[in-house]
Scaffold this active site. Structure first.
Site, PDB file in Angstrom:
ATOM      1  CD  GLU A  64      -3.060  -0.816   0.005  1.00 25.17           C
ATOM      2  OE1 GLU A  64      -2.831   0.038  -0.877  1.00 25.17           O
ATOM      3  OE2 GLU A  64      -4.049  -1.554  -0.006  1.00 25.17           O
ATOM      4  CG  HIS A 104      -4.181   0.754   5.403  1.00 24.98           C
ATOM      5  ND1 HIS A 104      -5.518   0.975   5.191  1.00 24.98           N
ATOM      6  CD2 HIS A 104      -3.900  -0.425   4.796  1.00 24.98           C
ATOM      7  CE1 HIS A 104      -6.018  -0.029   4.476  1.00 24.98           C
ATOM      8  NE2 HIS A 104      -5.057  -0.891   4.232  1.00 24.98           N
TER       9      HIS A 104
HETATM   10 ZN   LIG Z   1      -5.349  -2.687   3.289  1.00 24.32          ZN
END
Ligand SMILES: [Zn+2]
Length: 219
Positions: free
Chosen positions: A80, A99
């Site tokens: 990510e 996150h």
């Molecule tokens: Zn994720």
């Protein structure tokens, strides 16, 4: 590299690991599904992909330029990284990002539900609501491009069919705000079970946003 600079970077890498461990221990990111990053020296330090956080050593934390170039480190960064880089590029005040696939944030996100102004604490995330970014495949630049407008004027947003992302002026604040998003998501979900949820008016939310900003601290 001078010793003190190297020591600073090692300390920063360890603080990313400590935050990732907190994220896991607190249950905010089931099965270690989230990731953590810290802005550092014009780059970012980010948790690696596919490693148990309990096994991490400072050298396992990847140092990446915002275009994905690996500066130092042999571990592959979190998939990510695009999302983290896009937020750092768009929001100079973002110093750290968390996150997570936390349960209630995911629950609302699969229904494409933003968190509306059902409680004044929603304003702690910077605005009258916490938006839900549209879905795109995880780990893509497309998802990163959808997150930037969703988080505009806010410190967090939900990610459709995925989870949530929050930033702060340091790792502690980013983690605290990710927890706050999850608490609010859970409370809003419970209220939805009873029926239509009354919302606070925009002028009241504007007042509360200003109050939080003038406090100058959210810890
Ligand atoms: Zn994720």
């Amino acid at each position: 590299m001078p010793n003190d600079v190297k020591a600073d970077e090692n300390w920063a890498r360890q603080s990313v690991i400590d935050t990732a461990l907190d994220l896991t221990r607190s249950g905010l990111s089931p099965q270690q599904s989230g990731n953590v990053s810290l802005r550092f020296g014009g780059d970012m330090l980010i948790t690696p992909t596919g490693m148990n956080y309990h096994d991490l050593l400072p050298d396992d934390i990847a140092r990446l330029a915002f275009d994905g170039t690996v500066r130092t480190g042999t571990r592959a960064p979190s998939s990510e990284w695009h999302m983290h880089a896009a937020i750092y590029a768009a929001r100079p005040e973002a110093q750290a990002i968390v996150h997570a696939h936390s349960d209630y944030a995911v629950t609302l996100s699969v229904m494409h539900r933003a968190i509306p102004p059902f409680h004044y604490m929603v304003a702690l995330l910077g605005g009258r609501d916490i938006r839900c970014a549209p879905y795109a495949t995880f780990g893509t630049a497309e998802l990163a491009a959808l997150v930037v407008p969703a988080i505009a004027g806010r410190k967090a947003c939900l990610l459709a069919h995925h989870g949530q992302i929050a930033f702060g002026r340091d790792l502690a604040e980013a983690l605290k705000l990710a927890h706050e998003v999850e608490i609010l998501a859970g409370q809003y979900w419970r209220a939805l079970q009873i029926g239509e949820v009354p919302l606070l008016p925009d002028d009241e939310m504007t007042r509360v946003v200003e109050k939080f900003q003038s406090y100058g601290q959210t810890k």
